[in-house]
Design an enzyme around this catalytic site. Structure first.
Site, mmCIF file in Angstrom:
data_model
loop_
_atom_site.group_PDB
_atom_site.id
_atom_site.type_symbol
_atom_site.label_atom_id
_atom_site.label_comp_id
_atom_site.label_asym_id
_atom_site.label_seq_id
_atom_site.Cartn_x
_atom_site.Cartn_y
_atom_site.Cartn_z
ATOM 1 N N TYR A 34 -76.767 4.098 13.951
ATOM 2 C CA TYR A 34 -78.049 3.549 14.436
ATOM 3 C C TYR A 34 -78.041 3.442 15.952
ATOM 4 O O TYR A 34 -77.866 2.370 16.511
ATOM 5 C CB TYR A 34 -78.250 2.165 13.785
ATOM 6 C CG TYR A 34 -79.638 1.558 13.936
ATOM 7 C CD1 TYR A 34 -80.782 2.276 13.603
ATOM 8 C CD2 TYR A 34 -79.801 0.254 14.399
ATOM 9 C CE1 TYR A 34 -82.048 1.704 13.714
ATOM 10 C CE2 TYR A 34 -81.064 -0.325 14.517
ATOM 11 C CZ TYR A 34 -82.177 0.408 14.178
ATOM 12 O OH TYR A 34 -83.431 -0.162 14.289
ATOM 13 N N ASP A 36 -84.222 -9.878 12.634
ATOM 14 C CA ASP A 36 -84.952 -8.606 12.692
ATOM 15 C C ASP A 36 -85.610 -8.382 14.048
ATOM 16 O O ASP A 36 -85.854 -7.230 14.440
ATOM 17 C CB ASP A 36 -86.048 -8.574 11.625
ATOM 18 C CG ASP A 36 -85.484 -8.590 10.218
ATOM 19 O OD1 ASP A 36 -84.485 -7.891 9.974
ATOM 20 O OD2 ASP A 36 -86.044 -9.305 9.369
ATOM 21 N N ASP A 41 -85.278 4.036 9.632
ATOM 22 C CA ASP A 41 -86.682 4.187 10.094
ATOM 23 C C ASP A 41 -87.007 5.493 10.812
ATOM 24 O O ASP A 41 -88.187 5.831 10.964
ATOM 25 C CB ASP A 41 -87.122 3.044 11.042
ATOM 26 C CG ASP A 41 -87.186 1.695 10.353
ATOM 27 O OD1 ASP A 41 -87.027 1.654 9.108
ATOM 28 O OD2 ASP A 41 -87.382 0.694 11.043
#
Ligand SMILES: *[C@@H]1O[C@H](CO)[C@@H](O)[C@H](O)[C@H]1NC(C)=O
Ligand SMILES: *[C@@H]1O[C@H](CO)[C@@H](O)[C@H](O)[C@H]1NC(C)=O
Length: 448
Positions: A173, A403, A225
């Site tokens: 990521y 988040d 994502d």
């Protein structure tokens, strides 16, 4: 398909019987001193050496347990729970090559440290005891910046020293212009400033470490994502501008990680994102294309869904926010997507994040993703998934890590994090969010 929510809510009405664990309750695992048998209609299934769980299905008589063990759970001789066969319709045949089958999943020491620090802050003894249990549930190790990479060397050495089959779970990521449609998780690299080369260097460093430990199995979730945003959010100039770099970087990651036998699952959003009828086809096309462009390596095992999200794996009472989407849970989404992928030459298997899926009907809109209030830890990691398409239920998101910040003055502020269904005040993405963690513990379903 079994109906998790219906059974769970039914069971909530039944008085707790202490001699047996409730449906979805713990019934074994290292250090477990509670009941090892399950209430009628469920049976104790080994999820991993640390956790056995009462799952729906007829319980075998206690004396016949050894002969009725099923191989689809990653059983281990060190677990005190016993895998037994489940009722028809709930069992899954292990798919060849499932990396989670019969392998111990390594516990992230990084997360364990976060949990231990969090537990020390909890004054209520009952809550603290429940919170402490989270440290023994495997979550993924997020390599979300170059600075995190050296820790992987330590973990791999640690896993190797444990002997036997050890599986280390990582999240890749660090794309340049990361999080193109939101702001909360913007990363350290930009395309304008050498981002693609920096990313390749990031991958090279990870690969060099993994190469040193050929006996340790590694499973990777690839770039949450990113590809999903290329399916639906190219109208956002930030995503359109990142498209080429994302494809170049993911291609590089898949090829290089495959060269050291890392088993990869590309992130595929979730039912409420790519599960809509109009998105399924384009999603399948993109994922299959990315797979084929990487040379269709067998190490690219499939897709990961619901990462850091809140959707149920299965439910028979769809959340009202899902209205209009025939794929109102992750199982339906996977069952709809898999054949389309197969048609395009990608025989994908799946893993599904359920770390924060314990409580449903808590969002005002399905797209809400930031620190959603009322969430609870969800079904435990297990290879007993109810579908041969799904290798394992996993906890990709380390619950308790924020988040995104609700501070509107922050550079990474995203308005999603100050919506009415988001818990506030919230610190920066990735940092510890103690009040949220305590809520996850309190609302855990099955309970901790
Ligand atoms: C863009 O991405 C978000 C998730 O970040 C998704 O929920 C949303 O539906 C996408 N937008 C469009 C227009 O598809
Ligand atoms: C919000 O962010 C700004 C800018 O980073 C900072 O100066 C301020 O202290 C933050 N406020 C809170 C309450 O954290």
């Amino acid at each position: 398909m079994f109906k998790l929510a219906a059974l769970a809510s039914l069971l909530a009405l039944v008085p707790y019987v202490s001699a047996q664990s409730q449906l979805y309750g713990q019934c074994g695992g290292m250090g477990w001193t509670g009941p090892t048998t399950c209430v009628s209609g469920s049976s104790c299934v080994v999820s991993n050496p640390y956790y056995s769980q009462c799952l729906p299905g007829a319980a075998a008589p206690p004396s016949s347990s050894s002969s009725s063990s099923v191989s689809h759970s990653s059983s281990s001789s060190s677990a005190s729970g016993t895998a037994t066969s489940s009722a028809p319709g709930t069992t899954t045949t292990p798919t060849a090559g499932n990396p989670f089958a019969n392998c111990n999943v390594y516990l992230s020491p990084y997360y364990a440290n976060e949990i231990n620090a969090a537990v020390a802050q909890i004054s209520d003894a009952t809550t603290a005891a429940k919170a402490a249990k989270v440290a023994s549930i495997p979550t993924f190790i997020w390599l979300d910046s170059v600075s995190k990479i050296p820790s992987l060397d330590t973990y791999m050495a640690d896993a190797e020293s444990m002997g036997g089959c050890q599986l280390v779970q990582i999240v890749i990521y660090d794309l340049p212009n990361r999080d193109c449609h939101a702001k909360a998780s913007n990363g350290e690299f930009t395309i304008a400033n050498n981002g693609v080369a920096n990313y390749e260097n990031y991958i090279d460093q990870i690969v060099a470490i993994i190469k040193k430990y050929p006996t340790v199995k590694v499973v990777a979730v690839i770039e949450p994502d990113s590809l999903a945003n290329l399916v639906t959010n190219l109208s956002d100039p930030n995503c359109a501008n990142a498209q080429t770099a994302y494809l170049t970087c993911v291609n590089y990651a898949l090829k290089q990680l495959s060269s050291v036998n890392v088993i990869s699952y590309m992130d595929a959003g979730h039912a409420g994102w790519l599960g809509w009828a109009s998105n399924l086809g384009p999603a399948a096309q993109l994922f299959a294309q990315v797979y084929k462009n990487a040379g269709s390596p067998p190490q690219v095992r499939g897709l990961a869904t619901d990462v850091s999200n809140y959707n149920a794996l299965t439910t028979n009472s769809p959340d009202p926010i899902t209205q209009g989407d025939a794929c109102y849970d992750e199982m339906l989404y996977i069952q709809a997507l898999a054949p389309l992928l197969q048609q395009q030459g990608f025989p994908a298997s799946f893993i599904v994040d359920q770390s924060r899926s314990g409580v449903q009907n808590i969002r005002t809109a399905w797209g809400d993703w930031c620190n959603v209030k009322g969430a609870g830890f969800g079904p435990r990691p297990s290879t007993n998934t109810g579908s041969s398409l799904i290798d394992s239920i996993v906890w990709v998101k380390p619950g308790g890590e924020c988040d995104g910040t609700s501070n509107s003055s922050s550079a990474r502020y995203d308005s999603s994090c100050s919506q009415s269904d988001a818990l506030q005040p919230a610190p920066e993405a990735g940092t510890w969010f103690q009040t949220y963690f305590v809520d996850l513990v309190t609302n855990a379903n099955p309970p901790l």
